[in-house]
Design an enzyme around this catalytic site. Structure first.
Site, PDB file in Angstrom:
ATOM      1  N   GLU A 262     -13.557  -0.124  33.714  1.00  0.00           N
ATOM      2  CA  GLU A 262     -14.267  -1.030  32.812  1.00  0.00           C
ATOM      3  C   GLU A 262     -13.442  -1.444  31.603  1.00  0.00           C
ATOM      4  O   GLU A 262     -13.618  -2.537  31.066  1.00  0.00           O
ATOM      5  CB  GLU A 262     -15.591  -0.395  32.368  1.00  0.00           C
ATOM      6  CG  GLU A 262     -16.645  -0.315  33.457  1.00  0.00           C
ATOM      7  CD  GLU A 262     -16.478   0.892  34.379  1.00  0.00           C
ATOM      8  OE1 GLU A 262     -17.171   0.959  35.407  1.00  0.00           O
ATOM      9  OE2 GLU A 262     -15.644   1.779  34.053  1.00  0.00           O
TER      10      GLU A 262
ATOM     11  N   LYS B 157      12.751   6.971  15.598  1.00  0.00           N
ATOM     12  CA  LYS B 157      11.794   6.491  14.596  1.00  0.00           C
ATOM     13  C   LYS B 157      12.484   6.478  13.237  1.00  0.00           C
ATOM     14  O   LYS B 157      13.150   7.444  12.845  1.00  0.00           O
ATOM     15  CB  LYS B 157      10.573   7.400  14.577  1.00  0.00           C
ATOM     16  CG  LYS B 157       9.361   6.824  13.885  1.00  0.00           C
ATOM     17  CD  LYS B 157       8.124   7.641  14.216  1.00  0.00           C
ATOM     18  CE  LYS B 157       6.866   6.979  13.671  1.00  0.00           C
ATOM     19  NZ  LYS B 157       5.655   7.686  14.117  1.00  0.00           N
TER      20      LYS B 157
END
Length: 611
Positions: A354, A238
């Site tokens: 879902e 990073k």
């Protein structure tokens, strides 16, 4: 580009990410810097895309699941010549297309990202469309962050893609070790990620994400691997390349402390331009159109609205070759099975997942198909964030939630949708419909088809007698006045199952000499304010009755119709305020205080009380 130029391109992307965040005074440059080499190789060597024709059917699809790395995405667009340097430096400014997290305001962005855990599930939908619907050779590339692999939706996506053998999908996992507040769960343990992903049937490649040769080989391997999706799991740093922030905690989501010094450390600004490989010339599949012939039901015929939904959807699929149905392994109950039986090539089974269900629909919609999504209304709560983000994407979804309210009977509260109207009404630009009749249901299923935004249709489990003939029109935003006279003293406003209870209550009130107007407010959003205003002027009293919690449903929709300063009628609101248990449908309605007896009593009290 040779490897040296690829390294230079990676540095250019880092510099531009730093510059964009510095100009904005905010953003995520360090998260962009870790993935810069991964994206440089992709743009220069493997992506096939015509930036002048973002709707080209052969274009690959690139999704930034780690949407906070948007400075990197915009730096890619600049390197490809899609945007200029001046626009790059408008990052995060009011009116700029370069928002803090990507949205389809940019024509090269398929879907909005930024809520972590969504990009890969949507990418699965895009890849699924390529395999099952478009049957085109484009690939879907998804840049993922290591932090978001803690999201359950990512693992729904990994399992679904593996089950479907989506070898046109590549997930690029940027393992930079640091999250928002510190180290991620597995830090740089690439094998921990690889073991889990392989368990779902994926091919995995573990690499140094700052080695362009390794990245190049990994992408080539992904493209050459048949019958399985590939995850390229890349160890990165990073803030790579700038000592002040490289692999340091506390630098997330902030511009670099000294952008000029960082740019110098990265070798200064560059102006490399990438001629991205064009997509192949392909033809989209045929999507034929024909006349729509909806099923017809006679008044009095007892039909459940879920049955009417399924049969209308099947008819719509016959008339329109662009309609696709997706279901969460409850198609026998939602009645989406009727579509599956008639159009199996356009039916997508998403199983009980879902979030992946809605995400797949968003991906399918991004390819121009018209998705209808169905599951129990109660289970849609799991996917609310995906519906919210679909609205940010401007994705037109048609969603059907069955088994709504206490009227489903003995299954108990875990299966009862009692918050769904509020949830869907709160979504930006949404449409919320609650039919009570089979012909009405069919008309509304058709009306949803070309409506922009998220449309929600609430359906009921049990059969009720039809109230309307097959030729009756139903406009979104409309209502139907079922009982009316010049002597009306009270209005009963209902939707869905409570319409039938309201009609029975009106009959009882008539026996007592109380004339009641009955309005079927099948369009909960937008609600028919004009008809409600007229009823308020004529009767001065309204009883709202809904098989839903009192917060955010039909009652609130009615009251909002009077939020413009006009006089508000006297209102009694009947809704489900109890915690249901197992009982018959009639017992449930009575226990909740929303049956004909409760409506009659509420209307009687309103009429009898002074004021």
């Amino acid at each position: 580009m040779d490897l040296d130029h690829l390294r230079e391109l990676g540095q250019q992307l880092r510099v531009d990410a730093v510059r964009a965040a510095d100009a904005a005074g905010s953003g995520h440059p360090t998260s962009s810097m870790s993935a810069a080499d991964l994206m440089a190789v992709l743009l220069a060597r493997h992506l096939h895309y015509d930036f002048d024709r973002p709707d080209h059917p052969g274009n690959d699809h690139l999704v930034f699941s780690k949407g906070h790395a948007s400075p990197l995405l915009y730096a890619l667009f600049k390197a490809a010549g899609a945007i200029g340097d001046d626009e790059l430096l408008t990052f995060r400014r009011h009116g700029s297309r370069l928002e803090g997290h990507p949205t389809p305001r940019l024509p090269w962005v398929d879907v909005a990202t930024g809520s972590l855990g969504q990009g890969l599930p949507v990418g699965v939908g895009l890849a699924l469309a390529g395999k099952r619907l478009d049957r085109l050779p484009y690939r879907t590339w998804v840049l993922c962050g290591d932090s978001e692999l803690a999201e359950g939706s990512m693992w729904e996506a990994f399992e679904y893609a593996g089950h479907e053998g989506l070898d046109n999908l590549t997930a690029i996992v940027d393992v930079n070790r640091l999250g928002q507040r510190g180290p991620t769960r597995h830090e740089w343990d690439l094998d921990a990620y690889a073991r889990r992903i392989r368990a779902f049937g994926w091919h995995t490649v573990e690499i140094d994400g700052h080695d362009p040769a390794a990245v190049e080989a990994a992408y080539a391997e992904a493209k050459a691997t048949p019958h399985r999706p590939t995850a390229v799991i890349a160890r990165t740093l990073k803030g790579q390349g700038v000592d002040a922030v490289e692999d340091r905690e506390g630098a997330h989501g902030k511009p670099l402390p000294d952008a000029a010094e960082a740019i110098a450390e990265l070798g200064g600004q560059r102006a490399l331009r990438v001629d991205v490989q064009p997509p192949p010339e392909v033809r989209e599949s045929e999507r034929p159109l024909a006349d729509l012939r909806l099923p017809r039901y006679e008044p009095g015929e007892e039909v459940a609205t879920r049955d009417a939904y399924g049969r209308a959807l099947a008819a719509l699929g016959t008339a329109r070759g662009d309609v696709v149905a997706l279901d969460g392994e409850v198609s026998d109950s939602t009645r989406a099975k009727f579509f599956a039986q008639e159009h199996p090539d356009r039916f997508i089974e998403c199983y009980i997942a879902e979030q992946q269900l809605v995400a797949a629909a968003v991906g399918v919609r991004a390819r121009g198909w018209v998705p209808y999504v169905s599951t129990f209304g109660a289970f849609l709560t799991r996917a609310h964030d995906f519906l919210r983000m679909a609205a940010v994407s401007g994705a037109g979804l048609r969603v059907a939630g069955s088994h709504a309210g206490v009227a489903i009977g003995p299954d108990g509260p875990s299966q009862m949708a009692l918050e769904d109207l509020a949830m869907l009404r709160a979504v930006h630009g949404s449409t919320v419909l609650y039919p009570c009749d089979p012909n009405q249901t069919g008309r509304l299923v058709s009306a949803m088809c070309d409506r922009p935004g998220i449309s929600y249709l609430r359906t009921s489990r049990d059969a009720y007698p039809g109230l309307y003939g097959p030729e009756e029109p139903f406009a979104i935003g409309g209502s139907k006045v079922l009982r009316s006279s010049g002597e009306d003293q009270v209005t009963l406003a209902a939707a869905g199952v409570t319409v039938h209870e309201a009609l029975a209550a009106a009959d009882r009130l008539a026996e007592e000499g109380i004339a009641a107007r009955v309005i079927d407010l099948y369009s909960v959003k937008p609600v028919d304010a004009e008809t409600l205003h007229e009823a308020a002027r004529d009767t001065g009293r309204i009883v709202t009755v809904e098989d839903h919690r009192p917060e955010g449903g039909l009652g609130d929709a009615v009251l909002e119709a009077f939020a413009d300063g006009r006089p508000v009628p006297r209102v009694a609101r009947l809704a489900v305020r109890t915690m249901p248990d197992s009982a018959t449908a009639d017992e449930q309605l009575a226990a909740a205080g929303i049956d004909r007896e409760a409506i009659t009593a509420a209307a009687r009290r309103l009429v009898a009380s002074p004021g």
